[in-house]
Structure formats: C-alpha cells, structure tokens
Design a protein around this motif. Structure first.
Motif, PDB file in Angstrom:
ATOM      1  N   VAL A  53       0.846  -1.176   0.000  1.00  0.00           N
ATOM      2  CA  VAL A  53       0.000   0.000   0.000  1.00  0.00           C
ATOM      3  C   VAL A  53       0.887   1.234   0.000  1.00  0.00           C
ATOM      4  O   VAL A  53       1.847   1.286   0.760  1.00  0.00           O
ATOM      5  CB  VAL A  53      -0.975  -0.004   1.209  1.00  0.00           C
ATOM      6  CG1 VAL A  53      -0.225  -0.084   2.528  1.00  0.00           C
ATOM      7  CG2 VAL A  53      -1.897   1.208   1.166  1.00  0.00           C
ATOM      8  N   PRO A  54       0.646   2.208  -0.896  1.00  0.00           N
ATOM      9  CA  PRO A  54      -0.294   2.171  -2.009  1.00  0.00           C
ATOM     10  C   PRO A  54      -0.017   0.968  -2.920  1.00  0.00           C
ATOM     11  O   PRO A  54       1.109   0.471  -2.965  1.00  0.00           O
ATOM     12  CB  PRO A  54      -0.012   3.480  -2.754  1.00  0.00           C
ATOM     13  CG  PRO A  54       0.643   4.366  -1.752  1.00  0.00           C
ATOM     14  CD  PRO A  54       1.424   3.458  -0.870  1.00  0.00           C
ATOM     15  N   PRO A  55      -1.038   0.489  -3.640  1.00  0.00           N
ATOM     16  CA  PRO A  55      -0.889  -0.756  -4.397  1.00  0.00           C
ATOM     17  C   PRO A  55       0.179  -0.657  -5.493  1.00  0.00           C
ATOM     18  O   PRO A  55       0.277   0.350  -6.189  1.00  0.00           O
ATOM     19  CB  PRO A  55      -2.280  -0.957  -5.006  1.00  0.00           C
ATOM     20  CG  PRO A  55      -2.946   0.369  -4.945  1.00  0.00           C
ATOM     21  CD  PRO A  55      -2.377   1.077  -3.771  1.00  0.00           C
ATOM     22  N   LEU A  56       0.996  -1.696  -5.581  1.00  0.00           N
ATOM     23  CA  LEU A  56       2.010  -1.796  -6.638  1.00  0.00           C
ATOM     24  C   LEU A  56       1.565  -2.859  -7.627  1.00  0.00           C
ATOM     25  O   LEU A  56       0.925  -3.840  -7.250  1.00  0.00           O
ATOM     26  CB  LEU A  56       3.359  -2.204  -6.044  1.00  0.00           C
ATOM     27  CG  LEU A  56       3.924  -1.297  -4.949  1.00  0.00           C
ATOM     28  CD1 LEU A  56       5.226  -1.899  -4.406  1.00  0.00           C
ATOM     29  CD2 LEU A  56       4.167   0.090  -5.504  1.00  0.00           C
ATOM     30  N   ILE A 109       3.675  -3.403   4.265  1.00  0.00           N
ATOM     31  CA  ILE A 109       4.597  -2.271   4.304  1.00  0.00           C
ATOM     32  C   ILE A 109       3.855  -1.074   4.869  1.00  0.00           C
ATOM     33  O   ILE A 109       2.624  -1.062   4.935  1.00  0.00           O
ATOM     34  CB  ILE A 109       5.189  -1.928   2.919  1.00  0.00           C
ATOM     35  CG1 ILE A 109       4.075  -1.703   1.907  1.00  0.00           C
ATOM     36  CG2 ILE A 109       6.162  -2.999   2.466  1.00  0.00           C
ATOM     37  CD1 ILE A 109       4.569  -1.203   0.571  1.00  0.00           C
ATOM     38  N   SER A 110       4.604  -0.070   5.272  1.00  0.00           N
ATOM     39  CA  SER A 110       4.026   1.100   5.936  1.00  0.00           C
ATOM     40  C   SER A 110       3.737   2.200   4.928  1.00  0.00           C
ATOM     41  O   SER A 110       4.362   2.286   3.878  1.00  0.00           O
ATOM     42  CB  SER A 110       4.999   1.637   6.985  1.00  0.00           C
ATOM     43  OG  SER A 110       5.213   0.689   7.994  1.00  0.00           O
ATOM     44  N   ILE A 111       2.781   3.057   5.291  1.00  0.00           N
ATOM     45  CA  ILE A 111       2.570   4.299   4.549  1.00  0.00           C
ATOM     46  C   ILE A 111       3.075   5.449   5.414  1.00  0.00           C
ATOM     47  O   ILE A 111       3.225   5.320   6.626  1.00  0.00           O
ATOM     48  CB  ILE A 111       1.080   4.525   4.196  1.00  0.00           C
ATOM     49  CG1 ILE A 111       0.219   4.576   5.459  1.00  0.00           C
ATOM     50  CG2 ILE A 111       0.586   3.452   3.255  1.00  0.00           C
ATOM     51  CD1 ILE A 111      -1.204   5.038   5.201  1.00  0.00           C
ATOM     52  N   PHE A 112       3.340   6.559   4.747  1.00  0.00           N
ATOM     53  CA  PHE A 112       3.789   7.745   5.474  1.00  0.00           C
ATOM     54  C   PHE A 112       2.562   8.514   5.963  1.00  0.00           C
ATOM     55  O   PHE A 112       1.590   8.672   5.221  1.00  0.00           O
ATOM     56  CB  PHE A 112       4.624   8.618   4.544  1.00  0.00           C
ATOM     57  CG  PHE A 112       5.098   9.878   5.197  1.00  0.00           C
ATOM     58  CD1 PHE A 112       6.141   9.848   6.109  1.00  0.00           C
ATOM     59  CD2 PHE A 112       4.485  11.088   4.921  1.00  0.00           C
ATOM     60  CE1 PHE A 112       6.567  11.004   6.722  1.00  0.00           C
ATOM     61  CE2 PHE A 112       4.917  12.253   5.532  1.00  0.00           C
ATOM     62  CZ  PHE A 112       5.961  12.207   6.431  1.00  0.00           C
ATOM     63  N   ALA A 113       2.592   8.973   7.196  1.00  0.00           N
ATOM     64  CA  ALA A 113       1.407   9.625   7.765  1.00  0.00           C
ATOM     65  C   ALA A 113       1.798  10.677   8.780  1.00  0.00           C
ATOM     66  O   ALA A 113       2.853  10.602   9.408  1.00  0.00           O
ATOM     67  CB  ALA A 113       0.515   8.582   8.431  1.00  0.00           C
ATOM     68  N   MET A 114       0.937  11.668   8.929  1.00  0.00           N
ATOM     69  CA  MET A 114       1.058  12.622  10.031  1.00  0.00           C
ATOM     70  C   MET A 114       0.255  12.096  11.208  1.00  0.00           C
ATOM     71  O   MET A 114      -0.837  11.566  11.016  1.00  0.00           O
ATOM     72  CB  MET A 114       0.441  13.957   9.628  1.00  0.00           C
ATOM     73  CG  MET A 114       1.196  14.655   8.546  1.00  0.00           C
ATOM     74  SD  MET A 114       1.670  16.244   9.149  1.00  0.00           S
ATOM     75  CE  MET A 114       0.107  16.838   9.722  1.00  0.00           C
ATOM     76  N   VAL A 115       0.809  12.240  12.393  1.00  0.00           N
ATOM     77  CA  VAL A 115       0.070  11.849  13.602  1.00  0.00           C
ATOM     78  C   VAL A 115      -0.248  13.116  14.381  1.00  0.00           C
ATOM     79  O   VAL A 115       0.650  13.910  14.689  1.00  0.00           O
ATOM     80  CB  VAL A 115       0.887  10.869  14.469  1.00  0.00           C
ATOM     81  CG1 VAL A 115       0.101  10.491  15.722  1.00  0.00           C
ATOM     82  CG2 VAL A 115       1.227   9.621  13.661  1.00  0.00           C
ATOM     83  N   GLN A 116      -1.541  13.316  14.645  1.00  0.00           N
ATOM     84  CA  GLN A 116      -1.977  14.487  15.422  1.00  0.00           C
ATOM     85  C   GLN A 116      -2.760  13.990  16.633  1.00  0.00           C
ATOM     86  O   GLN A 116      -2.939  12.788  16.801  1.00  0.00           O
ATOM     87  CB  GLN A 116      -2.856  15.392  14.558  1.00  0.00           C
ATOM     88  CG  GLN A 116      -2.165  15.827  13.270  1.00  0.00           C
ATOM     89  CD  GLN A 116      -1.573  17.211  13.356  1.00  0.00           C
ATOM     90  OE1 GLN A 116      -2.243  18.193  13.141  1.00  0.00           O
ATOM     91  NE2 GLN A 116      -0.304  17.266  13.696  1.00  0.00           N
ATOM     92  N   GLU A 117      -3.223  14.949  17.433  1.00  0.00           N
ATOM     93  CA  GLU A 117      -3.900  14.620  18.703  1.00  0.00           C
ATOM     94  C   GLU A 117      -2.979  13.751  19.559  1.00  0.00           C
ATOM     95  O   GLU A 117      -3.424  12.841  20.258  1.00  0.00           O
ATOM     96  CB  GLU A 117      -5.249  13.919  18.470  1.00  0.00           C
ATOM     97  CG  GLU A 117      -6.233  14.763  17.677  1.00  0.00           C
ATOM     98  CD  GLU A 117      -7.595  14.091  17.518  1.00  0.00           C
ATOM     99  OE1 GLU A 117      -8.043  13.405  18.456  1.00  0.00           O
ATOM    100  OE2 GLU A 117      -8.202  14.281  16.445  1.00  0.00           O
TER     101      GLU A 117
END
Lengths: 166, 153
Positions: A53-56, A109-117
């Motif tokens: 993910v995203p799909p390859l 696999i991991s995706i890139f993300a913002m973590v809030q709260e």
C-alpha cells in the motif's frame, strides 16, 4: 559618467518554473478514487501473498504480479516516526508534530502519515493509530482525504508484529 | 496481458519550482547597477575580443583581466534568432510568442542575448533593434531591466 556605479548589484533572484501534467497509473488512480469512499486499497503479491500500500502492480521483492486489489483497515501501528521541529514552506502544521510510518492492519509495508492529537513526546513505535478522514462531501479522491492519524488508545502492538513491516 | 485492475485515466496539473538567488560578483554587479541606476549598458575592453558584453571581468579568449569600462549604445544589429511560438507561462520571459536574439550593440564587439516581443514578422538576421527600458521604479538590477528590444529597421 565614464564608469558604471561603484556599488554593484549583489545578487539576482530567479526561479525555474516547470509546469507538467502528472498521469496516475491504473493502480494509483484506483487507490486515490477509493479514498473518496473512505477506503484504502492495497495489492497482494500473487506469489508471496504480501500486501503493498499504495498498491504496486508487481512485487519489488518477488517481481511477481500483484494483481489482486484488497481493502485495508484504516487503523494500524506506528512502525517508526520522527518529530518535526522545522517549518516547511506550504505546510501549515503547528510545530512540533509527528511524522510516522504506519503499518495498516492487513498491509505488509508502511505508509507515510502525520500523527496528530498526540504530544510529540508521547509518540512511540508500536502505538496503535487510526485515520481521521475529511468529512463526507469534502473528500475528493486524493491523499489529503486522510487528514491525519491519531492514537486509538489501544495497548501497544508487540514489536514482532510490525518490525518486518517498516 | 495481465489481469490487473484497470480504471479511467487520472491526471493532475503539477508545478515544480526552484527559487534561488544568484550572486552576481563585482563586474556583472556593476553592469546591472549601470542598467538600474543609469539606464546605460557598460562593457569591458578585454584582450583578444575587444569590447565584451556582458562584462565578466576577464577575457574569454585568453583569461587575462578585463581593462577599462566602455559604454555601448542600447541599439544594434541582430546576429541570431530563436523563435518561440508556444511560450510556457512563467518559464519563458514572455507569455506571448517572442524571439530570443543575439544583438551586436553599437560600440560592442560581442553580442548580448535578449528578447524581441513585437513585430516578429519584421525580425531577421541583420535587423536593427533598440532596447526598451522598464520605468525607473521597475528596474531592479537585472538583465530584464531592459524589458525587450524593439525592431527599428
């Protein structure tokens, strides 16, 4: 005046401006359009069964086709992260904030993300997080449809459950 | 053929932009100051080439240091043309069709690169052109302090 001014101009400001048309492939287009429906798509390798993910379209590991699209959870595990203290032009997020790799449940696999709260000092590997989506009617089928991820409050995931999914 | 899922094409208009400052150095810096403050084009006499524009502080023929400053006229003769029929906004110096030119200014022995935007059907090798200066408040110390050259014959 038989001389140019003694005081030189010190510098010139310039820019390179390159407009272009981006064309998403089939998989990236399907992935983006699914986000509008609050769905996150991955693709499954036809040989190893690993989910990307995203799909390859093919596995970078086995080189085999990954021709089955699967829907993933919008919850997952922070596998690694950093605390951002430097402002970036065009990004209006209060500093410091946490940028993380998130292994969604069902993905390898991991995706890139913002973590809030989440306070920067509370971020940690193994923390369970969930997607916070834009409200219905505001999602347009692009990567901003997920506003950010936030902690779920569940117990941390054990290290062995995510250490090979960075 | 693969059985991989397909969908309608998805496109997006994107822009990559790199903004930077370029240090001019003393010679080009004074050349630019001359355009900004005096509306004059200054060149340097260099060994092997004569009066060179733009003035880079040395001879591009043998590397020797530049000599005296020489003012040249803001008009001259076109020695080369490259026409741009479909300009790209913000990338090219004009949004309308224009031509890059090399112009041998009166008093200079080398040619300056600039643009012509009007009367392109009258622009040929050998055409006479003249600098069109930007107004005082718009000149910032840039080669674009000359807005463009216009064809005068």
């Amino acid at each position: 005046m038989s001389q140019p001014p003694d005081e030189p101009v010190k510098y010139i400001e310039s820019k390179i401006h390159l407009p272009y048309d981006y064309v998403a492939g089939d998989y990236r287009a399907l992935y983006m359009r699914a986000l509008a429906d609050k769905k996150i798509l991955g693709s499954r390798c036809s040989v190893t069964g690993k989910v990307f993910v995203p799909p390859l379209m093919s596995s970078p590991e086995s080189f085999a086709p990954a021709d089955e699209l699967v829907e993933l959870s919008d919850r997952g595990i922070v596998t690694t992260f950093c605390v951002v203290n430097i402002p970036v032009i065009g990004r209006e997020v209060e500093l410091p904030y946490v940028a993380a790799s998130v292994a969604l449940d069902g993905a390898d696999i991991s995706i890139f993300a913002m973590v809030q709260e989440c306070k920067a000092e509370d971020a940690r590997m193994g923390m369970r997080v969930e997607a916070v989506w834009k409200p219905d009617g505001e999602r347009t089928g692009d990567h901003t449809d997920i506003s950010y991820f936030r902690p779920t409050g569940e117990p941390d995931a054990p290290r062995e459950s995510y250490i090979n999914r960075l | 053929m693969s059985s991989a899922p397909r969908t309608e094409p998805m496109t997006a208009e994107m822009v990559s932009e790199f903004v930077y400052k370029h240090s001019t150095g003393n010679d080009i810096g004074r050349f630019l100051a001359g355009m900004k403050d005096q509306k004059k084009i200054w060149c340097q006499r260099v060994r092997g080439l004569g009066v060179a524009v733009p003035p880079v502080g040395y001879s591009e023929a043998d590397g020797s240091p530049a000599g005296e400053w020489v003012e040249v006229q803001p008009r001259g003769t076109v020695t080369a043309i490259a026409r741009v029929f479909r300009p790209i906004a913000e990338l090219h110096p004009s949004d309308l069709p224009f031509a890059y030119i090399l112009v041998r200014l009166e008093g200079a022995d080398t040619a300056l690169a600039h643009i012509v935007v009007d009367d392109l059907d009258r622009l040929f090798i050998g055409s006479r052109v003249e600098a069109v200066w930007k107004p005082d408040e718009e000149r910032i110390g840039s080669i674009r302090d000359i807005a463009h050259f216009r064809v005068i014959g």
